[in-house]
Each structure stands twice: as C-alpha cells, then as structure tokens.
Design a protein around this motif. Structure first.
Motif, PDB file in Angstrom:
ATOM      1  N   LYS A 138       7.620  38.652   0.055  1.00 37.98           N
ATOM      2  CA  LYS A 138       7.552  40.104  -0.174  1.00 37.98           C
ATOM      3  C   LYS A 138       8.497  40.863   0.759  1.00 37.98           C
ATOM      4  CE  LYS A 138       3.464  41.128  -2.772  1.00 37.98           C
ATOM      5  NZ  LYS A 138       4.255  40.698  -3.905  1.00 37.98           N
ATOM      6  N   GLU A 139       8.604  40.395   2.004  1.00 37.41           N
ATOM      7  CA  GLU A 139       9.525  41.025   2.957  1.00 37.41           C
ATOM      8  C   GLU A 139      10.973  40.842   2.498  1.00 37.41           C
ATOM      9  OE1 GLU A 139       8.983  42.695   6.351  1.00 37.41           O
ATOM     10  OE2 GLU A 139       7.440  43.150   4.871  1.00 37.41           O
ATOM     11  N   SER A 159      15.916  42.943   9.315  1.00 33.26           N
ATOM     12  CA  SER A 159      14.486  42.759   9.021  1.00 33.26           C
ATOM     13  C   SER A 159      13.581  43.332  10.108  1.00 33.26           C
ATOM     14  CB  SER A 159      14.163  41.272   8.833  1.00 33.26           C
ATOM     15  OG  SER A 159      14.174  40.605  10.082  1.00 33.26           O
ATOM     16  N   VAL A 216      12.233  29.460   5.827  1.00 29.50           N
ATOM     17  CA  VAL A 216      11.072  28.570   5.958  1.00 29.50           C
ATOM     18  C   VAL A 216      11.362  27.345   6.822  1.00 29.50           C
ATOM     19  CG1 VAL A 216       9.819  29.252   3.883  1.00 29.50           C
ATOM     20  CG2 VAL A 216      11.668  27.595   3.698  1.00 29.50           C
ATOM     21  N   LEU A 271      14.358  32.081   1.689  1.00 35.61           N
ATOM     22  CA  LEU A 271      13.303  32.280   2.690  1.00 35.61           C
ATOM     23  C   LEU A 271      13.624  31.487   3.956  1.00 35.61           C
ATOM     24  CD1 LEU A 271      10.034  31.918   0.540  1.00 35.61           C
ATOM     25  CD2 LEU A 271      11.483  33.924   0.868  1.00 35.61           C
ATOM     26  N   THR A 309       7.138  29.018  -3.573  1.00 35.53           N
ATOM     27  CA  THR A 309       7.194  30.370  -2.995  1.00 35.53           C
ATOM     28  C   THR A 309       8.641  30.851  -2.890  1.00 35.53           C
ATOM     29  OG1 THR A 309       7.204  29.418  -0.776  1.00 35.53           O
ATOM     30  CG2 THR A 309       5.082  30.181  -1.604  1.00 35.53           C
ATOM     31  N   GLU A 357       9.626  33.349  -5.471  1.00 28.89           N
ATOM     32  CA  GLU A 357       8.933  34.645  -5.539  1.00 28.89           C
ATOM     33  C   GLU A 357       9.846  35.868  -5.382  1.00 28.89           C
ATOM     34  OE1 GLU A 357       5.326  34.680  -3.201  1.00 28.89           O
ATOM     35  OE2 GLU A 357       4.695  32.763  -4.076  1.00 28.89           O
ATOM     36  N   SER A 379      13.306  36.879   6.136  1.00 25.81           N
ATOM     37  CA  SER A 379      11.947  36.502   6.522  1.00 25.81           C
ATOM     38  C   SER A 379      11.545  35.200   5.846  1.00 25.81           C
ATOM     39  CB  SER A 379      10.980  37.619   6.077  1.00 25.81           C
ATOM     40  OG  SER A 379       9.644  37.272   6.281  1.00 25.81           O
ATOM     41  N   SER A 380      10.416  34.664   6.294  1.00 21.70           N
ATOM     42  CA  SER A 380       9.825  33.525   5.580  1.00 21.70           C
ATOM     43  C   SER A 380       8.834  34.027   4.530  1.00 21.70           C
ATOM     44  CB  SER A 380       9.112  32.595   6.562  1.00 21.70           C
ATOM     45  OG  SER A 380       8.120  33.325   7.271  1.00 21.70           O
ATOM     46  N   GLU A 381       8.568  35.347   4.553  1.00 25.68           N
ATOM     47  CA  GLU A 381       7.624  35.958   3.613  1.00 25.68           C
ATOM     48  C   GLU A 381       8.358  36.516   2.384  1.00 25.68           C
ATOM     49  OE1 GLU A 381       4.306  36.104   3.689  1.00 25.68           O
ATOM     50  OE2 GLU A 381       4.446  34.796   5.447  1.00 25.68           O
TER      51      GLU A 381
END
Length: 346
Positions: A163-164, A109, A144, A142, A212, A215, A159-161
């Motif tokens: 989209k990433e 990442s 998170v 994620l 999320t 996602e 990632s925690s995002e």
C-alpha cells in the motif's frame, strides 16, 4: 505502400532503441532509422555502460533540449523519448550536468504526501523542459529482500508494504501525467525479492517471490492511469517453468492481462541484458517476447550493439514464417497508437 514496407513500419513502431551521440542531423543513422521504420521510441543515457567517462546522449539541459527537439522534428510519427529518471542513484539527468536533483524512492518514502508531490512535480517539470515524454519510473518493486543489490541496495523501492509503494508511485505517476509524460511501472511481476542482477545473468526468484509483490500493480491498475508496464527478466518456475517473465505468455498475457485486467502497453526491460541475451538467440528473444504479449521491445544499445535493420528484418522473417502472428503485430500497434493519444506530442 507495398505490404513488406508497411509491415516493416509496423514492426518499427514496436521498437525503442538507444543510439550514440549528443546531437543529430538529417544524415544521422538514428534519424534514417526513425524515418524508414517509424520507430516507436528512443531511450537516452547520460553515460556509456562500459565506459562511464564517456558521455552518450545527455550532457546539459540546453544540449538535451536541442537533441529532443531535433528528434521530434525529424520523426515522421509521434516518438517516445524515454529515460530512466527514478531519482537517487538511477538518474540520467544528474545535478553534475546542471539538472535538479531528485531523491531516491527510499528517501521520498520518509516524506509526507505534500512534500512527495513537490519532489515529483519538480522532476516532471525538469523532464518536460528537456523534451522527455516517457519516464521508465516509478519502481513498484517491494523492498522485501534487504540483500537485494539492484532494488533495495540502490534505494529504489519505497517500502516492503504494497500500500505504501502504491501510494508513492501514484503521486509520481500523477505528477508525470500532469506534464504529458508517460510513466512506466516496473519491474513486473516483481524484482524486489531477487538476489541477482538481471544485467549480468539468470535471475531465479522461484523461492523468494510472493504474491504480495503483485499488489501495487493491482491497486494502480484499478485506480487507472497506468499506460505502460515493464516486464522483468526474472524466472519463477511457479509462474512459468520454462521462461523468464519477459518471454512468458503465462506471466504477460495470462497473469497481467487476463487475471489483473491490464490492457495498456507492455514494454520489455532491455533485451540485451545478460539474463536474456546470454541464454537465447535474437530470433528466440523477439519471437518469445512478442508472442508472450510484449508490445514494445527495448534495445538500449548500452550492453550490446544491435542494428535497427537487423531487428526489423529478424522480426519480419518470423512473421513471414508464421512464428509470430500478424494479429500480434496489429494488436501491439493499436496499443502503441493508443498510448500516444495520452500525451500531446509537441
């Protein structure tokens, strides 16, 4: 073919099993099971779970290639030959045995898309050369929860995002697809917020899970190319007040299939993990998971030993007594056969 024999083979197509040994012959138990039940797949491990000093299926590139070639030559129907090769700590093909190293998702990442593509192209080539056609990766959980020992702690998340996560996962999936290797998104509906390890026992994410976490699945399903998704043994009372995801119709059918529009194969996480095996009988495990929408049942035979015949007979009895509908068996078989059209079996 008599009805019972046909049903046994249809049930066999829904099973992915682990076995002992680094080489096989026509008399090996796994070969007899493959031929008798038309197994859908096998899963390979490098070491025994309870004794890491003992080699199980993988010891060198040459040995592995010979094993996978033998599996394909003995199989009467196309066979998924699967491993967990994420990179980093979760890798069955290790540098110690002569395979090229792959960095963890966390390390990847920090790379740009070009370098990431090179990393995963190399990994895909290694798998293809070894005769592997299904990789239980990428992880799209994620990061998170920094206290999470099984995902964040092992650097398995990008990632925690969302989209990433989707961006890096897609590069991984594309590299595998270019080499005719099935990728498997895991662990639905999200394991990143958990505190416990489902290998050991019950994992409740009710108070930590967030939408999320869906996602990356939504984005990747919409982008196409998702052939398999693995369910997690996590419990979330807001999604299903009775059952963990692997056994949940509300999670696998209502959420993943109907709401998110996914129509590929759903594979269970290992059904011998403590989160499931300590709380349900084998009859309950197979009946609930198949009825929930799971198409392929994974029994790694790392955490326990279950005979293929016992699995087939148990599922067959549940079909005969009406607990599992024949329609579910037919539907899963159709998805499994569709899966094999996506890879050219050598």
């Amino acid at each position: 073919m008599p009805q019972d024999e046909l049903l046994k083979k249809m049930i066999g197509r829904m099973l992915i099993v682990g076995f002992e040994s680094q080489s096989i012959t026509k008399d090996s138990k796994i070969v007899k099971d493959m031929q008798k039940y038309h197994l859908g797949g096998v899963i390979l491990f490098d070491r025994h779970f309870n004794d890491r000093t003992k080699t199980k299926n993988i010891s060198s590139p040459k040995q592995l290639k010979t094993l996978t070639s033998s599996l394909n030559s003995f199989a009467k129907k196309p066979l998924l030959i699967s491993v967990d090769q994420e990179g980093g700590k979760v890798a069955r093909l290790k540098p110690a045995y002569g395979f090229e190293a792959t960095p963890s998702a966390k390390v990847v990442s920090e790379m740009d898309a070009y370098m990431t593509k090179r990393v995963y192209d190399n990994l895909a080539k290694t798998l293809q050369n070894a005769g592997i056609n299904c990789n239980f990766a990428p992880v799209v959980d994620l990061a998170v929860n920094p206290q999470n020992r099984v995902i964040s702690g092992l650097k398995r998340s990008y990632s925690s995002e969302p989209k990433e996560v989707a961006k890096y996962a897609k590069i991984f999936m594309d590299s595998l697809q270019e080499r005719n290797i099935i990728s498997v998104l895991k662990h639905f509906p999200g394991h990143g917020s958990s505190l416990e390890d489902s290998h050991n026992g019950f994992v409740d994410i009710s108070e930590t899970w967030g939408e999320t976490e869906l996602e990356p699945y939504i984005e990747l399903i919409h982008s196409g190319g998702v052939s398999m998704i693995m369910t997690a043994h996590v419990f979330n009372r807001y999604l299903d007040e009775l059952y963990p995801a692997t056994l949940s119709y509300r999670v696998n059918t209502e959420l993943l299939r109907e709401k998110l529009g996914y129509d590929g194969v759903i594979v269970s996480d290992d059904l011998q993990m403590g989160a499931i095996a300590k709380h349900y009988t084998l009859e309950e495990i197979v009946t609930l998971s198949i009825n929930s929408g799971v198409d392929m049942l994974l029994f790694g035979n790392q955490l326990a030993k279950q005979d293929t015949r016992e699995l087939v007979e148990t599922i067959m009895a549940q079909v005969k007594n009406g607990s599992i509908s024949m329609d579910r068996i037919v539907e899963s078989n159709s998805r499994v056969e569709q899966l094999f059209t996506k890879i050219q079996i050598k």
